[in-house]
Write an enzyme that holds these catalytic residues in place. Structure first.
Site, PDB file in Angstrom:
ATOM      1  N   SER A 146       0.804  -1.222   0.000  1.00  0.00           N
ATOM      2  CA  SER A 146       0.000   0.000   0.000  1.00  0.00           C
ATOM      3  C   SER A 146       0.839   1.274   0.000  1.00  0.00           C
ATOM      4  O   SER A 146       0.323   2.350  -0.224  1.00  0.00           O
ATOM      5  CB  SER A 146      -0.952   0.001   1.192  1.00  0.00           C
ATOM      6  N   LYS A 184       1.209   4.631   7.066  1.00  0.00           N
ATOM      7  CA  LYS A 184       0.532   5.479   6.076  1.00  0.00           C
ATOM      8  C   LYS A 184       0.976   6.935   6.179  1.00  0.00           C
ATOM      9  O   LYS A 184       1.569   7.335   7.158  1.00  0.00           O
ATOM     10  CB  LYS A 184      -0.982   5.451   6.326  1.00  0.00           C
TER      11      LYS A 184
END
Lengths: 227, 227
Positions: A146, A184
């Site tokens: 991701s 993230k």
DNA sequence: TTAATTGTTCTCAAAATGTTCACAAGTGGA
DNA sequence: TCCACTTGTGAACATTTTGAGAACAATTAA
């Protein structure tokens, strides 16, 4: 040269400041040092100030600042015998490699979007000191793709600085709802927190501020290719 | 340094300034901190100003300026002799580092597509042994974005194993026509050699086999994020 | 000038924090 | 052994920090 207690206190203050950005109060320092009276702390603080390790605003609450950091190398155990902790000299040790290396624990894997796998047995990863700044760090093996557009690939080792403080746009280890940790980009938007992946195939996720806890921020990265 | 509220406010101001470029008003700060009176904000602002974190123009609306960000370490002691160098305790820690670390020379920068900049004075980079296999290695600082899709970013350090042998699909340091060295995917195609960038914006380049000399192959990668 | 926005002060009150002093005891060096 | 320091403990006391409200001043826009 600091005494054992002074050193212990300085390290506590440092860590606290690194991790939360908020100075500890005398009461908190008292507890951390396992004392029963604040007056002892007061004396230690004065000593540290006198020696130029910290700066403070008298009479102000939580107004400490570290000017000179204590040795970060080892853990707690200073030599048991001596009551004083010698300070490493700037000249340091010759071309000894040791000085350029910091050993950090490998805490497990962090799957972008999947729970973190805690790792009990501490694998230790030596890391070039030049890669890290001050503060406490640990490593996580990245799992998932991701963050691929940020150049963070599956299998890479993320070197994370333990802290709760991070600015918008930084890559953080965020604990979501106390359950899963994920790597993230951090972004705040009118009271909410958005976690952005770096992969067009994934969607940004938005949470209430209290659902997210920043545990650390990305400080470095290691990758190995197959030999 | 700061109390919880002071820190909270400073961060709010910072973020707000980063994102919109406009100072928040007292009213907005009041809401952000979940207070019911502006006077509290006023006091916090004064405290921050007194501590040197912000500057402001009295009586002017939305005239705040952050002088020192919340997460930045102290004012980096202007100590001429940087005792900032991190040390490792002489006694070191259990898993003896020495054996786990290999020191490799930093040979310069390799600009994808541009000549390599040789670096005379050997900077030495200690690297975890676990990252490297057997053989001789050296490091190059990556310059340029031609390998960005392979997760190799500008500024990363490529750990290269010195070898002339490489398989198709591996990332190599290739010396082109004895002139420029570049980091690319290696591919052979009926007697020719193709160097593939990992960036759609760049074209693969095809050379005669004798124009290319493989100098090494990518064995590892190090990256540091701003601290 | 007027109206709207935004910043400044003050006061009350409670909670959180920092400051001092006095008394005891342990350590290491001269 | 004596002296200079560092440690520990307790407790009284002094200040700061935080919160709320309200009146008022300064600045800005129309």
């Amino acid at each position: 040269m600091l005494t054992r207690k002074q050193h212990e206190l300085l390290r506590f203050i440092q860590t606290r400041l690194d991790e939360t950005g908020i100075s500890p109060s005398f009461e908190e320092m008292k507890d951390a040092l396992d004392l029963k009276s604040k007056s002892g702390v007061h004396r230690l603080i004065s000593a540290l100030e006198e020696r130029g390790f910290i700066r403070r605003l008298p009479n102000r609450a939580r107004a400490l600042e570290v000017l000179r950091r204590a040795d970060e190398g080892g853990q707690t155990a200073p030599a048991a015998n001596s009551n004083v902790v010698p300070f490493a000299k700037p000249e340091a040790t010759a071309p000894a490699p040791a000085g350029d290396v910091i050993e950090i624990p490998l805490h497990g894997r962090i799957a972008a979007g999947v729970p973190i796998e805690a790792l009990e047995d501490q694998a230790i990863l030596p890391v070039p000191a030049a890669l890290l700044g001050p503060g406490e760090h640990y490593a996580l093996e990245v799992s998932g793709d991701s963050m691929i557009e940020a150049g963070i690939l599956d299998g890479d080792f993320a070197l994370v600085k333990r802290t709760e403080i991070a600015n918008d746009g930084e890559i953080v280890v965020a604990l979501v709802r106390g359950e899963e940790a994920t790597l993230k980009y951090l972004r705040r938007e009118n009271g909410m927190i958005r976690l952005d992946p770096a992969n067009a195939a994934y969607e940004p996720q938005i949470y209430a501020a209290n659902e997210i806890k920043v545990q650390g921020k990305l400080a470095g990265l290691l990758r190995r290719y197959f030999h």
